[in-house]
Motif scaffolding. Structure first.
Motif, PDB file in Angstrom:
ATOM      1  N   ILE A 274      13.217   9.126 -12.286  1.00  0.00           N
ATOM      2  CA  ILE A 274      12.958   7.690 -12.116  1.00  0.00           C
ATOM      3  C   ILE A 274      12.887   7.335 -10.642  1.00  0.00           C
ATOM      4  O   ILE A 274      12.006   6.584 -10.211  1.00  0.00           O
ATOM      5  CB  ILE A 274      14.046   6.867 -12.833  1.00  0.00           C
ATOM      6  N   VAL A 275      13.800   7.888  -9.853  1.00  0.00           N
ATOM      7  CA  VAL A 275      13.779   7.638  -8.406  1.00  0.00           C
ATOM      8  C   VAL A 275      12.486   8.159  -7.782  1.00  0.00           C
ATOM      9  O   VAL A 275      11.918   7.527  -6.887  1.00  0.00           O
ATOM     10  CB  VAL A 275      15.011   8.275  -7.721  1.00  0.00           C
ATOM     11  N   SER A 276      11.980   9.286  -8.269  1.00  0.00           N
ATOM     12  CA  SER A 276      10.730   9.831  -7.721  1.00  0.00           C
ATOM     13  C   SER A 276       9.551   8.906  -7.992  1.00  0.00           C
ATOM     14  O   SER A 276       8.656   8.767  -7.153  1.00  0.00           O
ATOM     15  CB  SER A 276      10.458  11.229  -8.290  1.00  0.00           C
ATOM     16  N   VAL A 277       9.523   8.258  -9.153  1.00  0.00           N
ATOM     17  CA  VAL A 277       8.464   7.294  -9.446  1.00  0.00           C
ATOM     18  C   VAL A 277       8.583   6.091  -8.515  1.00  0.00           C
ATOM     19  O   VAL A 277       7.589   5.603  -7.973  1.00  0.00           O
ATOM     20  CB  VAL A 277       8.523   6.842 -10.924  1.00  0.00           C
ATOM     21  N   ALA A 278       9.806   5.613  -8.333  1.00  0.00           N
ATOM     22  CA  ALA A 278      10.030   4.480  -7.431  1.00  0.00           C
ATOM     23  C   ALA A 278       9.595   4.828  -6.013  1.00  0.00           C
ATOM     24  O   ALA A 278       8.960   4.014  -5.327  1.00  0.00           O
ATOM     25  CB  ALA A 278      11.505   4.079  -7.456  1.00  0.00           C
ATOM     26  N   ASP A 279       9.930   6.025  -5.566  1.00  0.00           N
ATOM     27  CA  ASP A 279       9.570   6.450  -4.220  1.00  0.00           C
ATOM     28  C   ASP A 279       8.055   6.543  -4.061  1.00  0.00           C
ATOM     29  O   ASP A 279       7.496   6.127  -3.037  1.00  0.00           O
ATOM     30  CB  ASP A 279      10.215   7.804  -3.911  1.00  0.00           C
ATOM     31  N   ALA A 280       7.371   7.078  -5.072  1.00  0.00           N
ATOM     32  CA  ALA A 280       5.917   7.186  -5.010  1.00  0.00           C
ATOM     33  C   ALA A 280       5.264   5.804  -4.985  1.00  0.00           C
ATOM     34  O   ALA A 280       4.298   5.571  -4.246  1.00  0.00           O
ATOM     35  CB  ALA A 280       5.409   7.986  -6.208  1.00  0.00           C
ATOM     36  N   LEU A 281       5.791   4.873  -5.782  1.00  0.00           N
ATOM     37  CA  LEU A 281       5.246   3.515  -5.792  1.00  0.00           C
ATOM     38  C   LEU A 281       5.445   2.844  -4.446  1.00  0.00           C
ATOM     39  O   LEU A 281       4.526   2.194  -3.929  1.00  0.00           O
ATOM     40  CB  LEU A 281       5.915   2.704  -6.907  1.00  0.00           C
ATOM     41  N   ARG A 282       6.631   2.987  -3.866  1.00  0.00           N
ATOM     42  CA  ARG A 282       6.868   2.409  -2.531  1.00  0.00           C
ATOM     43  C   ARG A 282       5.898   2.987  -1.520  1.00  0.00           C
ATOM     44  O   ARG A 282       5.319   2.254  -0.709  1.00  0.00           O
ATOM     45  CB  ARG A 282       8.301   2.691  -2.096  1.00  0.00           C
ATOM     46  N   ARG A 283       5.708   4.285  -1.534  1.00  0.00           N
ATOM     47  CA  ARG A 283       4.804   4.926  -0.581  1.00  0.00           C
ATOM     48  C   ARG A 283       3.371   4.413  -0.756  1.00  0.00           C
ATOM     49  O   ARG A 283       2.689   4.105   0.229  1.00  0.00           O
ATOM     50  CB  ARG A 283       4.847   6.447  -0.765  1.00  0.00           C
ATOM     51  N   ASP A 284       2.926   4.304  -2.009  1.00  0.00           N
ATOM     52  CA  ASP A 284       1.563   3.832  -2.259  1.00  0.00           C
ATOM     53  C   ASP A 284       1.368   2.398  -1.775  1.00  0.00           C
ATOM     54  O   ASP A 284       0.329   2.059  -1.194  1.00  0.00           O
ATOM     55  CB  ASP A 284       1.240   3.910  -3.753  1.00  0.00           C
ATOM     56  N   LEU A 285       2.344   1.542  -2.021  1.00  0.00           N
ATOM     57  CA  LEU A 285       2.236   0.148  -1.591  1.00  0.00           C
ATOM     58  C   LEU A 285       2.254   0.033  -0.067  1.00  0.00           C
ATOM     59  O   LEU A 285       1.509  -0.759   0.510  1.00  0.00           O
ATOM     60  CB  LEU A 285       3.376  -0.679  -2.189  1.00  0.00           C
ATOM     61  N   ARG A 286       3.093   0.839   0.572  1.00  0.00           N
ATOM     62  CA  ARG A 286       3.172   0.785   2.033  1.00  0.00           C
ATOM     63  C   ARG A 286       1.898   1.315   2.698  1.00  0.00           C
ATOM     64  O   ARG A 286       1.522   0.857   3.774  1.00  0.00           O
ATOM     65  CB  ARG A 286       4.379   1.589   2.526  1.00  0.00           C
ATOM     66  N   GLU A 287       1.256   2.271   2.065  1.00  0.00           N
ATOM     67  CA  GLU A 287       0.050   2.856   2.657  1.00  0.00           C
ATOM     68  C   GLU A 287      -1.168   1.959   2.514  1.00  0.00           C
ATOM     69  O   GLU A 287      -2.167   2.160   3.207  1.00  0.00           O
ATOM     70  CB  GLU A 287      -0.243   4.213   1.994  1.00  0.00           C
ATOM     71  N   ARG A 288      -1.107   0.951   1.619  1.00  0.00           N
ATOM     72  CA  ARG A 288      -2.286   0.137   1.318  1.00  0.00           C
ATOM     73  C   ARG A 288      -1.979  -1.362   1.345  1.00  0.00           C
ATOM     74  O   ARG A 288      -2.357  -2.096   0.426  1.00  0.00           O
ATOM     75  CB  ARG A 288      -2.823   0.492  -0.076  1.00  0.00           C
ATOM     76  N   PRO A 289      -1.316  -1.888   2.352  1.00  0.00           N
ATOM     77  CA  PRO A 289      -0.913  -3.301   2.287  1.00  0.00           C
ATOM     78  C   PRO A 289      -2.084  -4.267   2.140  1.00  0.00           C
ATOM     79  O   PRO A 289      -2.021  -5.209   1.345  1.00  0.00           O
ATOM     80  CB  PRO A 289      -0.169  -3.521   3.609  1.00  0.00           C
ATOM     81  N   HIS A 290      -3.161  -4.038   2.910  1.00  0.00           N
ATOM     82  CA  HIS A 290      -4.307  -4.954   2.827  1.00  0.00           C
ATOM     83  C   HIS A 290      -5.031  -4.815   1.495  1.00  0.00           C
ATOM     84  O   HIS A 290      -5.468  -5.814   0.901  1.00  0.00           O
ATOM     85  CB  HIS A 290      -5.277  -4.682   3.972  1.00  0.00           C
ATOM     86  N   LEU A 291      -5.168  -3.596   1.019  1.00  0.00           N
ATOM     87  CA  LEU A 291      -5.848  -3.375  -0.252  1.00  0.00           C
ATOM     88  C   LEU A 291      -5.033  -3.934  -1.413  1.00  0.00           C
ATOM     89  O   LEU A 291      -5.585  -4.530  -2.349  1.00  0.00           O
ATOM     90  CB  LEU A 291      -6.114  -1.884  -0.450  1.00  0.00           C
ATOM     91  N   VAL A 292      -3.726  -3.767  -1.361  1.00  0.00           N
ATOM     92  CA  VAL A 292      -2.859  -4.318  -2.401  1.00  0.00           C
ATOM     93  C   VAL A 292      -2.946  -5.840  -2.396  1.00  0.00           C
ATOM     94  O   VAL A 292      -2.964  -6.484  -3.457  1.00  0.00           O
ATOM     95  CB  VAL A 292      -1.408  -3.846  -2.201  1.00  0.00           C
ATOM     96  N   ALA A 293      -3.003  -6.443  -1.205  1.00  0.00           N
ATOM     97  CA  ALA A 293      -3.154  -7.896  -1.116  1.00  0.00           C
ATOM     98  C   ALA A 293      -4.460  -8.348  -1.763  1.00  0.00           C
ATOM     99  O   ALA A 293      -4.512  -9.393  -2.427  1.00  0.00           O
ATOM    100  CB  ALA A 293      -3.101  -8.337   0.342  1.00  0.00           C
ATOM    101  N   MET A 294      -5.518  -7.570  -1.575  1.00  0.00           N
ATOM    102  CA  MET A 294      -6.804  -7.900  -2.200  1.00  0.00           C
ATOM    103  C   MET A 294      -6.707  -7.821  -3.725  1.00  0.00           C
ATOM    104  O   MET A 294      -7.275  -8.648  -4.448  1.00  0.00           O
ATOM    105  CB  MET A 294      -7.890  -6.956  -1.684  1.00  0.00           C
ATOM    106  N   VAL A 295      -5.989  -6.819  -4.227  1.00  0.00           N
ATOM    107  CA  VAL A 295      -5.779  -6.705  -5.673  1.00  0.00           C
ATOM    108  C   VAL A 295      -5.062  -7.952  -6.188  1.00  0.00           C
ATOM    109  O   VAL A 295      -5.430  -8.530  -7.221  1.00  0.00           O
ATOM    110  CB  VAL A 295      -4.970  -5.439  -6.005  1.00  0.00           C
ATOM    111  N   HIS A 296      -4.028  -8.369  -5.467  1.00  0.00           N
ATOM    112  CA  HIS A 296      -3.252  -9.538  -5.868  1.00  0.00           C
ATOM    113  C   HIS A 296      -4.118 -10.793  -5.871  1.00  0.00           C
ATOM    114  O   HIS A 296      -4.042 -11.612  -6.804  1.00  0.00           O
ATOM    115  CB  HIS A 296      -2.074  -9.711  -4.913  1.00  0.00           C
TER     116      HIS A 296
END
Length: 215
Positions: free
Chosen positions: A79-101
């Motif tokens: 479970i921690v590994s999934v959380a860590d991967a999600l954090r990494r993905d969000l941090r690597e794509r802040p502008h793209l994630v904002a566009m998704v939102h």
């Protein structure tokens, strides 16, 4: 000389790189064409107009965040590994994630991570409301943590900062070791790992049915 073998994926990859580095406002069709060494008409042919390009980038981002896999031997580790991967993905794509939102696709973007968490929570023996609570708690922990990290990174330089303030407290604090630790720069990666692991261990250990609704 214009390129002749350009593909749609190359256009999207280059556009995503520009947005990740400089933000969506920096993405222009002419600038993208120059980056790829091709004609503007070639960009339009592959992805349509700028709005179509942004829509394609959003879909690409959602698809990239769908590749969530768990690692580890224990339920907590996985479970921690999934959380860590999600954090990494969000941090690597802040502008793209904002566009998704902005396009109202946030829930769709998080669904693969939720499903990955649900699989691991089920494997740990939880079902129903208890399982849903763990999934939501981990998701909120990750998103909230990333927002705090981004806020700290973008904030103006603080004067005095934590280092100065807590160093000044060192001589008079009832816990000098705590003062010294808080005076040091934050290791956000380590702090995330510690906090999310403590959260997961606590949630998995709670006996019996939860009280009240999920959340």
């Amino acid at each position: 000389m214009a390129r002749s073998a350009l593909t749609r994926e190359e256009v999207l990859r280059a556009a995503a790189a520009l947005v990740r580095e400089l933000g969506p406002d920096a993405l222009t069709m002419r600038g993208l064409a120059a980056e790829l060494g091709t004609a503007v008409t070639s960009i339009y042919w592959h992805v349509g107009n700028r709005e179509s390009l942004l829509d394609a980038l959003v879909e690409r981002t959602v698809a990239e965040l769908a590749a969530v896999t768990a690692h580890g031997r224990t339920p907590v580790d996985r479970i921690v590994s999934v959380a860590d991967a999600l954090r990494r993905d969000l941090r690597e794509r802040p502008h793209l994630v904002a566009m998704v939102h902005e396009r109202g696709l946030t829930e769709r973007m998080f669904l693969p991570a939720q499903r990955a968490l649900a699989r691991e929570v089920h494997a740990a023996g939880l079902r129903g409301t208890r399982a849903a609570r763990v999934v939501r708690a981990v998701q909120f922990q990750v998103v909230g943590y990333v927002l705090v990290e981004r806020n700290r990174e973008r904030a103006p330089v603080q004067s005095p900062g934590e280092e100065v303030l807590w160093n000044a407290e060192g001589d008079t604090s009832p816990d000098p070791a705590l003062a010294r630790a808080l005076a040091r720069p934050v290791d956000t990666g380590h702090l995330f790992a510690v906090s999310v692991r403590a959260l997961v261990e606590g949630l998995l250990a709670v006996p019996g049915p939860p009280r009240g609704p999920v959340g």
